[in-house]
Enzyme design. Sequence first.
Site, short mmCIF file in Angstrom:
data_model
loop_
_atom_site.label_atom_id
_atom_site.label_comp_id
_atom_site.label_asym_id
_atom_site.label_seq_id
_atom_site.Cartn_x
_atom_site.Cartn_y
_atom_site.Cartn_z
N TRP A 102 0.77 -1.07 -0.09
CA TRP A 102 0.14 0.10 0.05
C TRP A 102 0.84 1.16 0.07
O TRP A 102 0.67 2.21 -0.82
CB TRP A 102 -0.94 0.15 1.28
CG TRP A 102 -2.12 -1.03 1.04
CD1 TRP A 102 -2.51 -2.05 1.62
CD2 TRP A 102 -3.15 -0.93 -0.17
NE1 TRP A 102 -3.47 -2.74 1.21
CE2 TRP A 102 -3.96 -2.15 0.07
CE3 TRP A 102 -3.48 -0.14 -1.30
CZ2 TRP A 102 -4.95 -2.42 -0.99
CZ3 TRP A 102 -4.42 -0.35 -2.09
CH2 TRP A 102 -5.15 -1.62 -1.80
N ASP A 172 -1.23 6.60 6.20
CA ASP A 172 -2.49 5.80 5.62
C ASP A 172 -2.83 4.86 6.65
O ASP A 172 -2.17 3.81 6.98
CB ASP A 172 -2.11 5.13 4.41
CG ASP A 172 -3.09 4.16 3.89
OD1 ASP A 172 -4.11 4.09 4.64
OD2 ASP A 172 -2.97 3.48 2.71
N LYS A 196 -12.27 -1.14 7.07
CA LYS A 196 -11.36 -2.15 7.80
C LYS A 196 -11.81 -1.99 9.28
O LYS A 196 -12.58 -2.77 10.01
CB LYS A 196 -10.06 -1.92 7.61
CG LYS A 196 -9.65 -2.62 6.28
CD LYS A 196 -9.27 -1.76 5.31
CE LYS A 196 -8.75 -2.54 4.09
NZ LYS A 196 -7.89 -1.77 3.16
#
Length: 360
Positions: A102, A172, A196
């Site tokens: 990511w 992030d 999430k």
Amino acid sequence: MSNVFNFSAGPAMIPSEVLAQAQAEFTNWQDQHTSVMEVSHRGKLFMELASQSVQDFRKLYRIPDNYQILFLQGGARGQFAAIPMNLLKENGKALYLTSGHWSATAAKEARLFGEIDEINILEQNDELKVGKLDFSDIAEQYDYVHYCPNETISGVEIFDVPNVGDAVLVADMSSNILSREIDISKFGLIYAGAQKNLGPAGITLVIVREDLIGHARKSTPTIWNYEVQKNADSMINTPPTFAWYLCALVFKYLLSIGGLPEVQKRNQAKAELLYQYLDQSDFYRNPVAKQNRSLMNVTFTTGNDELNAKFVAEATAAGLHALKGHKVLGGMRASIYNAMPIQGVEALICFMKKFAEENR
Ligand SMILES: *Cc1c(COP(=O)(O)O)cnc(C)c1O
């Protein structure tokens, strides 16, 4: 409660208490004899919900007054672009610390907007480990420094906050937001897709320090401009009202169980149980160094692809869902976000023991 446990990495579990409340008021929200989805986002009741959700979120993280909370769309990937649009000067430079999929993807997107330097902080020997995090000597030349404190796919979490001196730190936190206490004042901007640990897909949370707002590039599309969104209370266009509502219920629920100190305690207990089992097992292996083991995403493998596939199939049949690892990594991954009760981890370990005995 059914005896299915859902280990999905995202969209992931939502607390069952929250789902039950949403179900109970599904067709009659706030005595309106209509659902929350069917009312104007500019009406008094929804505006109240939105403002209460911001207050609750602030309370959970003890967010200082000089930070704004924005509820946006486009997911974390939308922010991969919005961050350079808002923070990277026309001739500026940003530094991306990469530790997995990511953070590397975020760096790639940022390159569309300007000069990006990248430092790989992941050491990949017999275990995955994050190296030194002191960048104070180089960080000043950058408009911001970006990193990903929890790499969802590999299960590598960074618990120390990188030292970037006075530079702007951007994180992030899609897969570890609200999972433990953090000092918000060390960050310039934090963002997270909701699916999430906050609620359903479709909404994205951004915590941004006030002084970083108002410097967007001229070409920044209106919906991506933090200043415009701040001035419109995140409603420059119609927000995903149902997703926002569910996030608001999740915040209330987390406060009701004792806030982040309690959430962190539960998450540590769950992760410890699973890693302890993995460490004493000679059948499964987790590839992450102890100091970087994620509290949220626990990866493991038998070391044999066929056996891994058999594990996933039999676990699914036994009510332990979504344990297949991400396709770039293979193996297994148990995502144990805030909403996963410890009983889920206990059931998983029980199954792992049985499977190891039957297949060694
Ligand atoms: C899931 C995830 C993303 C992607 O999120 P989207 O909302 O689908 O764009 C980005 N970063 C991390 C750390 C993630 O876990």
